[in-house]
Design an enzyme around this catalytic site. Structure first.
Site, short mmCIF file in Angstrom:
data_model
loop_
_atom_site.label_atom_id
_atom_site.label_comp_id
_atom_site.label_asym_id
_atom_site.label_seq_id
_atom_site.Cartn_x
_atom_site.Cartn_y
_atom_site.Cartn_z
N ARG A 238 0.85 -1.18 0.00
CA ARG A 238 0.00 0.00 0.00
C ARG A 238 0.89 1.24 0.00
O ARG A 238 1.97 1.24 0.59
CB ARG A 238 -0.92 0.02 1.23
CG ARG A 238 -2.05 -0.99 1.20
CD ARG A 238 -3.08 -0.66 0.13
NE ARG A 238 -4.24 -1.55 0.14
CZ ARG A 238 -4.38 -2.61 -0.65
NH1 ARG A 238 -3.40 -2.93 -1.50
NH2 ARG A 238 -5.46 -3.35 -0.59
N GLU A 267 -5.13 7.34 -5.09
CA GLU A 267 -5.29 6.72 -6.40
C GLU A 267 -6.63 7.12 -6.99
O GLU A 267 -7.65 7.09 -6.29
CB GLU A 267 -5.19 5.20 -6.28
CG GLU A 267 -3.84 4.71 -5.80
CD GLU A 267 -3.72 3.19 -5.74
OE1 GLU A 267 -4.69 2.49 -6.14
OE2 GLU A 267 -2.67 2.70 -5.31
N HIS A 286 -1.30 0.83 -10.24
CA HIS A 286 -1.92 -0.24 -9.46
C HIS A 286 -2.40 -1.37 -10.37
O HIS A 286 -3.58 -1.74 -10.37
CB HIS A 286 -3.07 0.28 -8.60
CG HIS A 286 -3.33 -0.58 -7.39
ND1 HIS A 286 -3.85 -0.09 -6.22
CD2 HIS A 286 -3.13 -1.91 -7.17
CE1 HIS A 286 -3.96 -1.06 -5.33
NE2 HIS A 286 -3.53 -2.17 -5.89
#
Length: 326
Positions: A238, A267, A286
């Site tokens: 993370r 994000e 991601h």
């Protein structure tokens, strides 16, 4: 769990609709319905007992939690729980709703991403690609992965998949977890309290741990300072595991050799983020978990739990450390 001889009604998110033929064939007495994001809650959804959730609008999910009074179990197609939350969610959990994660679905592509990231850095592909853009013929000395040391934070399913792959390339793989409990695939495992002393040994450092109240922003300036100036940091855990100011200073100051980041505290990453232009840094949006075999792995994970659900057995993939949120 059954009504009039029929199995439970299962709702799935639209991006998993490709699983419907297999699910309906395997469980012919159960109902499976794909939930559309772009329309109000349908009457037919309201008797659902189970939700298999991947990408879903949060307002829609809250509405399902509020209106599907027979809902007993939600399985999320993710490795971690920290992104799930909300008032309706916590209320239903207090009422006994079970929620589980998909423990194996994304381990393979994330582990392959990590190995690719380490090789990318070791073989200087970013530098070579930049030279190609300049039409410049350069020769860069690569770093051997064989004989190197990899330090992996997180010895769960993802960490173990990374470990055996790195070991196959000839690396020594040291794992870090809360207690130092041994884990398959690692040369050795140390407790989190001792990890700082190991950073000077590592040629690659991999963050593959869940975000908890204990480790938020743990990777700070002292950690970067302890690393080799040739080492690479790979984060697939993370974004909030790392202190952003410390990362920016380390990369701009040449403190470490490189960074490959797939996760970020915010994000999508804003267009004006400082991270975009950091030297020796590769950013990916991601995507480490994306892989061509994911749908079938998600199917296998769900069916393993759905079989248990139908049999009245305890489900797998629940929180291992509820007090820490993972």
């Amino acid at each position: 769990m059954t009504v009039d001889g029929l199995g439970p009604h299962v709702l799935i998110t639209p991006n998993l609709a490709g699983l419907l033929p297999q699910l309906r064939q395997r469980y012919p007495h159960c109902r499976f319905t794909a939930v559309a994001d772009d329309e109000p809650i349908r009457e037919e959804y309201l008797d659902a007992e189970v939700v298999l959730r991947s990408a879903m609008n949060e307002d829609l999910f809250d509405a399902l939690l509020s209106k599907c009074h027979q809902l007993r179990w939600v399985q999320i197609t993710a490795a971690g729980f920290d992104w799930v939350g909300g008032e309706a969610w916590h209320r239903r959990l207090d009422e006994g709703l079970i929620y589980t994660r998909s423990p194996n679905s994304y381990n393979v592509p994330i582990a392959e991403y990590v190995i690719g990231a380490v090789l990318l850095h070791a073989r200087a592909f970013p530098e070579l690609a930049a030279a190609q853009q300049r039409h410049e013929w350069i020769r860069v000395m690569g770093q051997d992965v064989i004989g190197s040391t990899m330090l992996v934070f997180g010895t769960g399913a993802i960490g173990r998949e990374v470990a055996w792959r790195a070991e196959a390339l000839g690396a020594t793989v040291i794992g870090v977890n809360r207690t130092g409990a041994p884990a398959e695939g690692f040369t050795r495992v140390v407790p989190f309290a001792e990890h700082l002393a190991l950073l000077p040994e590592a040629d690659s450092v991999v963050l593959a741990m869940p975000l908890t109240s204990e480790n938020q922003y743990f990777f700070d300036a002292a950690h970067f300072a302890a690393m080799k100036d040739s080492a690479v940091l790979v984060n697939v855990g993370r974004g909030a595991l790392i202190v952003e100011d410390a990362l920016v200073d380390a990369m701009r100051g040449g403190v470490i050799g490189g960074a490959v980041l797939d996760v970020f505290e915010q994000e999508p990453l804003p267009a004006d983020s400082r991270l975009w232009d950091l030297p020796r840094t590769v950013l990916t949006p991601h995507t480490s978990f994306r892989g061509s075999g994911n749908l079938q792995r998600l199917y296998a994970d769900f069916c393993a739990n759905f079989d248990r659900y139908l049999a009245g057995e305890q489900l797998i993939g629940t929180k291992r450390q509820p007090d820490l949120g993972y």
